[in-house]
Design a protein around this motif. Structure first.
Motif, PDB file in Angstrom:
ATOM      1  N   UNK A  23       0.785  -1.212  -0.078  1.00 18.50           N
ATOM      2  CA  UNK A  23       0.113  -0.138   0.090  1.00 18.50           C
ATOM      3  C   UNK A  23       0.821   1.366   0.142  1.00 18.50           C
ATOM      4  N   UNK A  24       0.968   1.779  -1.209  1.00 13.80           N
ATOM      5  CA  UNK A  24       1.945   2.843  -1.225  1.00 13.80           C
ATOM      6  C   UNK A  24       1.678   4.178  -0.630  1.00 13.80           C
ATOM      7  N   UNK A  25       0.002   4.219  -0.381  1.00  6.19           N
ATOM      8  CA  UNK A  25      -0.274   5.124   0.228  1.00  6.19           C
ATOM      9  C   UNK A  25      -0.008   5.357   1.845  1.00  6.19           C
ATOM     10  N   UNK A  26       0.579   4.356   2.262  1.00  2.00           N
ATOM     11  CA  UNK A  26       0.952   4.347   3.636  1.00  2.00           C
ATOM     12  C   UNK A  26       2.557   4.831   3.790  1.00  2.00           C
ATOM     13  N   UNK A  27       3.096   4.869   2.709  1.00  2.00           N
ATOM     14  CA  UNK A  27       4.664   5.509   2.764  1.00  2.00           C
ATOM     15  C   UNK A  27       4.448   6.850   2.990  1.00  2.00           C
ATOM     16  N   UNK A  28       5.513   6.994   3.871  1.00  2.00           N
ATOM     17  CA  UNK A  28       5.640   8.558   4.418  1.00  2.00           C
ATOM     18  C   UNK A  28       6.083   9.549   3.348  1.00  2.00           C
ATOM     19  N   UNK A  29       5.249  10.838   3.029  1.00  2.00           N
ATOM     20  CA  UNK A  29       5.761  11.547   1.883  1.00  2.00           C
ATOM     21  C   UNK A  29       7.110  12.146   1.734  1.00  2.00           C
ATOM     22  N   UNK A  30       8.053  11.904   2.853  1.00  2.00           N
ATOM     23  CA  UNK A  30       9.291  12.449   3.048  1.00  2.00           C
ATOM     24  C   UNK A  30      10.341  11.123   2.604  1.00  2.00           C
ATOM     25  N   UNK A  31       9.585  10.176   2.368  1.00  2.00           N
ATOM     26  CA  UNK A  31      10.726   9.005   1.881  1.00  2.00           C
ATOM     27  C   UNK A  31      10.808   8.873   0.488  1.00  2.00           C
ATOM     28  N   UNK A  32      12.292   8.661   0.010  1.00  2.00           N
ATOM     29  CA  UNK A  32      12.531   8.753  -1.359  1.00  2.00           C
ATOM     30  C   UNK A  32      12.579   7.033  -1.790  1.00  2.00           C
ATOM     31  N   UNK A  33      11.775   6.797  -2.599  1.00  2.00           N
ATOM     32  CA  UNK A  33      11.837   5.715  -3.068  1.00  2.00           C
ATOM     33  C   UNK A  33      12.521   5.273  -4.329  1.00  2.00           C
ATOM     34  N   UNK A  34      13.502   4.478  -4.361  1.00  2.00           N
ATOM     35  CA  UNK A  34      14.605   4.281  -5.673  1.00  2.00           C
ATOM     36  C   UNK A  34      14.272   2.881  -5.793  1.00  2.00           C
ATOM     37  N   UNK A  35      14.025   2.397  -7.133  1.00  2.00           N
ATOM     38  CA  UNK A  35      14.190   1.170  -7.741  1.00  2.00           C
ATOM     39  C   UNK A  35      15.491   0.943  -8.327  1.00  2.00           C
ATOM     40  N   UNK A  65       7.224  -2.139 -12.372  1.00  2.00           N
ATOM     41  CA  UNK A  65       7.477  -2.385 -10.690  1.00  2.00           C
ATOM     42  C   UNK A  65       7.550  -0.756 -10.225  1.00  2.00           C
ATOM     43  N   UNK A  66       8.380  -0.149 -10.827  1.00  2.00           N
ATOM     44  CA  UNK A  66       8.747   1.119 -10.381  1.00  2.00           C
ATOM     45  C   UNK A  66       7.657   2.050 -10.429  1.00  2.00           C
ATOM     46  N   UNK A  67       6.883   1.976 -11.295  1.00  2.00           N
ATOM     47  CA  UNK A  67       5.444   2.821 -11.405  1.00  2.00           C
ATOM     48  C   UNK A  67       4.681   2.500 -10.377  1.00  2.00           C
ATOM     49  N   UNK A  68       4.375   1.008 -10.318  1.00  2.00           N
ATOM     50  CA  UNK A  68       3.413   0.637  -9.554  1.00  2.00           C
ATOM     51  C   UNK A  68       3.536   0.645  -8.026  1.00  2.00           C
ATOM     52  N   UNK A  69       4.969   0.854  -7.624  1.00  2.00           N
ATOM     53  CA  UNK A  69       5.255   1.174  -6.255  1.00  2.00           C
ATOM     54  C   UNK A  69       5.693   2.615  -6.163  1.00  2.00           C
ATOM     55  N   UNK A  70       5.243   3.617  -7.237  1.00  2.00           N
ATOM     56  CA  UNK A  70       5.361   4.899  -6.963  1.00  2.00           C
ATOM     57  C   UNK A  70       6.717   5.200  -6.676  1.00  2.00           C
ATOM     58  N   UNK A  71       7.725   4.647  -7.482  1.00  2.00           N
ATOM     59  CA  UNK A  71       9.347   5.078  -7.134  1.00  2.00           C
ATOM     60  C   UNK A  71       9.529   6.393  -7.765  1.00  2.00           C
TER      61      UNK A  71
END
Length: 82
Positions: A23-35, A65-71
């Motif tokens: 659930x990518x909506x639960x990820x903190x907005x301050x988190x940088x997501x890198x694939x 997967x990068x798009x799906x996980x909103x990287x």
């Protein structure tokens, strides 16, 4: 039909437990997501009638997967092209 053709024509395996929904909506907005993807070797075995598109299919899956996980970024390391 040869065993290679049988393997090529099979449906993909069902997702395993390592592919459970995130659930990518639960990820903190301050988190940088890198694939991170390494050694893609696009074009490897391109003349092979069975494996010719494998490297491109794998790269498309990385981008999916990068798009799906909103990287926020996709980091490509190692050899991109063969």
């Amino acid at each position: 039909m040869s065993s290679d053709e049988e393997l090529h024509d099979q449906e993909p395996a069902s997702p395993g437990p390592e592919e459970e929904e995130v659930n990518v909506d639960e990820v903190d907005d301050e988190t940088l997501r890198i694939m991170v993807s390494t050694d893609n070797h696009l074009g490897y075995a391109e003349k092979d009638p069975i494996r010719g598109m494998d490297s491109f299919a794998a790269f498309e899956e990385v981008l999916y997967l990068a798009k799906r996980h909103k990287c926020d970024m996709v980091l490509l390391a190692g050899d991109l092209f063969h």
